[in-house]
Design a protein around this motif. Structure first.
Motif, mmCIF file in Angstrom:
data_model
loop_
_atom_site.group_PDB
_atom_site.id
_atom_site.type_symbol
_atom_site.label_atom_id
_atom_site.label_comp_id
_atom_site.label_asym_id
_atom_site.label_seq_id
_atom_site.Cartn_x
_atom_site.Cartn_y
_atom_site.Cartn_z
ATOM 1 N N TYR A 171 0.804 -1.221 -0.162
ATOM 2 C CA TYR A 171 -0.077 0.043 0.005
ATOM 3 C C TYR A 171 0.854 1.279 0.073
ATOM 4 O O TYR A 171 0.251 2.375 -0.188
ATOM 5 C CB TYR A 171 -0.864 0.053 1.249
ATOM 6 N N TYR A 188 0.950 -1.355 -6.471
ATOM 7 C CA TYR A 188 -0.225 -2.325 -6.808
ATOM 8 C C TYR A 188 -0.963 -2.085 -7.959
ATOM 9 O O TYR A 188 -1.593 -3.077 -8.738
ATOM 10 C CB TYR A 188 -1.239 -2.623 -5.549
ATOM 11 N N THR A 236 -2.618 -6.529 -2.431
ATOM 12 C CA THR A 236 -2.921 -5.075 -2.390
ATOM 13 C C THR A 236 -3.885 -4.657 -3.318
ATOM 14 O O THR A 236 -4.771 -3.869 -2.629
ATOM 15 C CB THR A 236 -1.531 -4.494 -2.266
ATOM 16 N N GLY A 245 -7.134 -5.086 -2.193
ATOM 17 C CA GLY A 245 -7.819 -4.170 -1.000
ATOM 18 C C GLY A 245 -7.547 -5.149 0.317
ATOM 19 O O GLY A 245 -8.248 -4.877 1.245
ATOM 20 N N ASN A 263 -5.645 -4.026 4.240
ATOM 21 C CA ASN A 263 -5.390 -2.553 4.239
ATOM 22 C C ASN A 263 -5.823 -2.003 5.517
ATOM 23 O O ASN A 263 -6.636 -2.426 6.071
ATOM 24 C CB ASN A 263 -6.335 -2.195 3.184
ATOM 25 N N ASP A 264 -4.938 -0.976 5.822
ATOM 26 C CA ASP A 264 -5.195 -0.242 6.796
ATOM 27 C C ASP A 264 -5.881 1.233 6.545
ATOM 28 O O ASP A 264 -5.885 1.667 5.464
ATOM 29 C CB ASP A 264 -3.760 0.300 7.579
ATOM 30 N N THR A 265 -6.290 2.052 7.563
ATOM 31 C CA THR A 265 -7.000 3.075 7.216
ATOM 32 C C THR A 265 -5.887 4.458 6.953
ATOM 33 O O THR A 265 -6.074 5.348 6.811
ATOM 34 C CB THR A 265 -7.854 3.656 8.284
ATOM 35 N N ARG A 314 -16.244 -3.280 -9.348
ATOM 36 C CA ARG A 314 -15.287 -2.712 -8.101
ATOM 37 C C ARG A 314 -13.808 -2.303 -8.881
ATOM 38 O O ARG A 314 -13.065 -1.525 -8.558
ATOM 39 C CB ARG A 314 -15.163 -3.525 -7.070
HETATM 40 C C1 LIG Z 1 -7.050 0.967 1.238
HETATM 41 O O1 LIG Z 1 -7.859 2.046 2.487
HETATM 42 C C2 LIG Z 1 -7.772 3.225 2.373
HETATM 43 C C3 LIG Z 1 -8.796 3.823 3.396
HETATM 44 O O2 LIG Z 1 -9.735 3.100 3.870
HETATM 45 C C4 LIG Z 1 -8.609 3.603 1.013
HETATM 46 O O3 LIG Z 1 -8.565 4.973 0.731
HETATM 47 C C5 LIG Z 1 -7.841 2.831 -0.166
HETATM 48 O O4 LIG Z 1 -8.238 3.290 -1.330
HETATM 49 C C6 LIG Z 1 -7.717 1.302 0.139
HETATM 50 N N1 LIG Z 1 -6.469 0.834 -0.778
HETATM 51 C C7 LIG Z 1 -6.771 0.051 -1.866
HETATM 52 C C8 LIG Z 1 -5.631 -0.494 -2.747
HETATM 53 O O5 LIG Z 1 -7.918 -0.763 -1.942
#
Ligand SMILES: *[C@@H]1O[C@H](CO)[C@@H](O)[C@H](O)[C@H]1NC(C)=O
Ligand SMILES: *[C@@H]1O[C@H](CO)[C@@H](O)[C@H](O)[C@H]1NC(C)=O
Ligand SMILES: *[C@@H]1O[C@H](CO)[C@@H](O)[C@H](O)[C@H]1NC(C)=O
Length: 460
Positions: free
Chosen positions: A300, A306, A348, A351, A354-356, A422
């Protein structure tokens, strides 16, 4: 709390501390040693043991799609040469230290280090180990029990498609997976090519190589962590445990960590002698060092890491759509065997983990979704399984064989159209030549400037 309560609490505390000290003091007797070893984590640590047949009411399995990293491998040539040269020196010094009354290793741990020798040489560099063969063989058996109609015998070259990269560890991983499904029956592997465009897209992504993979800037958090009290504390502990009178270098501690985890994945049932140099907390510090590396270089940390995995997303969506338009002519399974560099980027892009907010050097000890041990163990894999349901086609996702709800799907069984929607923008903007074009000197200079900025700021 009355006096009695205080007494009991005190006693309990005392017993716990003593018990912990005992564990710490003798690694060889730890019942379940910590084996979350970042990208060298044995697959057994993360896999899903539940292999009962997967059934969803009103649905029938229609196609299996798998992308998997190779199983446990031997270290690369440079690493083996370094291990062969440096580890015997460290071994002799540690034993001499102990003989002179320094160090904190118990008798059994010392005995294990004394009888340790490097179990491999450069002739096997980067090859799949016997434990790695077993990881893929067993994984295939479990997937077959879950999806017998897609992965069961008889084998048919039209129905069961295998593909690997040219590397021995990936090819043999595929071969042992096939053996798990179909025994000794020979299966077809189409000839692979160097830098396989679907499985090793990052190899030809110049922009990623220049700005991220080969760059100091992407290691900023990691280097900061290497200077933190956590890492310096670990270096201090390891040095003291081995009886050194001054602090060892990070490089030596890292080398001992590497042999600790390689020996463990090579022989999961044995005690790995060099792991005794670390407490569980130290192993977590070394693991977090790996988390920072892989978060920023393959996951990420940067969008380009990714975005470039889009060919794999395109591949499964195309294959699943083909089943919808002409079900009888499609394979039952498409199975790919490759490397961390491709599989982690794909995970990745999906998704998962994934962290915030971004992972930084300050996050050690906090809970975070991205952990290299969970997301990139040996044999790490994602299986996407297409189901034909009474209300249309749906896809179930399995990460390390665990049912995994993809973000934005709302349930494990994601409608194929929703899934395609998506990832539509990822697929539509999948122009690798464009996104991977060499960065040029200006971008590189800018990147270096960004990296140097905190240092400059410190000067003024
Ligand atoms: C990971 O999470 C963040 C925050 O919730 C989001 O903005 C982002 O799009 C996500 N990344 C992926 C690659 O899905
Ligand atoms: C870490 O510490 C060393 C020595 O004090 C220093 O030279 C180096 O720049 C530091 N690195 C980071 C990323 O802070
Ligand atoms: C080793 O490093 C630790 C942590 O930085 C420090 O407290 C300790 O004094 C050092 N030990 C020696 C012997 O220099």
């Amino acid at each position: 709390m009355g006096l009695l309560g205080v007494l009991i609490a005190g006693l309990l505390y005392h017993t716990c501390v003593i018990a912990q000290d005992d564990n710490q003091a003798c690694y060889a007797t730890v019942g379940e040693p910590y084996t979350h070893f970042g990208t060298k984590t044995p697959y057994s640590v993360v896999l899903n043991k539940d292999d009962s047949e997967v059934k969803f009411p009103g649905c029938r399995p229609a196609q299996f799609w798998l992308t998997a990293r190779h199983g446990t491998r031997y270290p690369g040539e440079d690493d083996i040469e370094l291990m062969a040269r440096r580890l015997p020196e460290l071994q002799q010094t540690a034993l001499k230290n102990a003989a002179e009354g320094r160090g904190e290793l118990c008798e059994q741990d010392l005995t294990n280090i004394r009888s340790w020798s490097l179990a491999f040489d450069v002739s096997v560099e980067n090859n799949l180990t016997p434990s790695g063969e077993q990881e893929l063989f067993d994984m295939a058996k479990r997937f077959q029990r879950r999806f017998p109609t897609l992965l069961g015998p008889p084998y048919s070259p039209e129905k069961h498609k295998f593909q690997s990269t040219v590397k021995q560890r990936a090819r043999e991983s595929g071969r042992f997976f096939a053996k798990g499904l179909f025994g000794d029956q020979p299966v077809e592997f189409p000839k692979s090519e160097k830098n396989h465009p679907l499985l090793q897209f990052y190899k030809t992504c110049n922009r990623w190589r220049e700005l991220i993979d080969d760059s100091e800037a992407s290691r900023h958090e990691r280097y900061t962590f290497q200077n933190s009290t956590h890492m310096l504390g670990t270096i201090d502990h390891v040095s003291r445990r081995l009886g050194f009178t001054s602090n060892m270098s990070y490089a030596d501690v890292r080398l001992i960590y590497d042999i600790c985890r390689y020996d463990k994945t090579l022989h999961p049932d044995r005690v790995s002698a060099w792991c005794a140099a670390f407490s569980e907390q130290d192993l977590k510090v070394m693991e977090f060092d790996m988390d920072l590396e892989y978060y920023w270089v393959d996951s990420y940390g940067y969008e380009l890491n990714y975005r470039q995995a889009c060919p794999q997303v395109k591949d499964f969506i195309t294959k699943f759509n083909a089943v919808r338009s002409s079900p009888e002519r499609q394979p039952l399974a498409n199975m790919y065997f490759s490397h961390l560099g491709g599989v982690l980027k794909f995970i990745t892009l999906l998704g998962v983990f994934n962290d915030t907010r971004p992972l930084t050097s300050a996050d050690f000890g906090t809970s975070h979704a991205f952990r290299s041990s969970l997301a990139s163990a040996f044999a790490t894999n994602v299986a996407l399984v297409l189901f034909e349901c009474s209300d249309g086609y749906r896809v179930a996702t399995y990460v390390q064989e665990h049912p995994t709800e993809l973000p934005g799907c709302g349930s494990l069984l994601c409608p194929l159209d929703e899934l395609a929607q998506r990832y539509r923008s990822a697929v539509e903007s999948c122009d690798l030549e464009g996104m991977c074009a060499a960065a040029g000197w200006l971008a590189k200079a800018w990147n270096t400037a960004l990296w140097a900025l905190p240092a400059l700021a410190a000067l003024v």
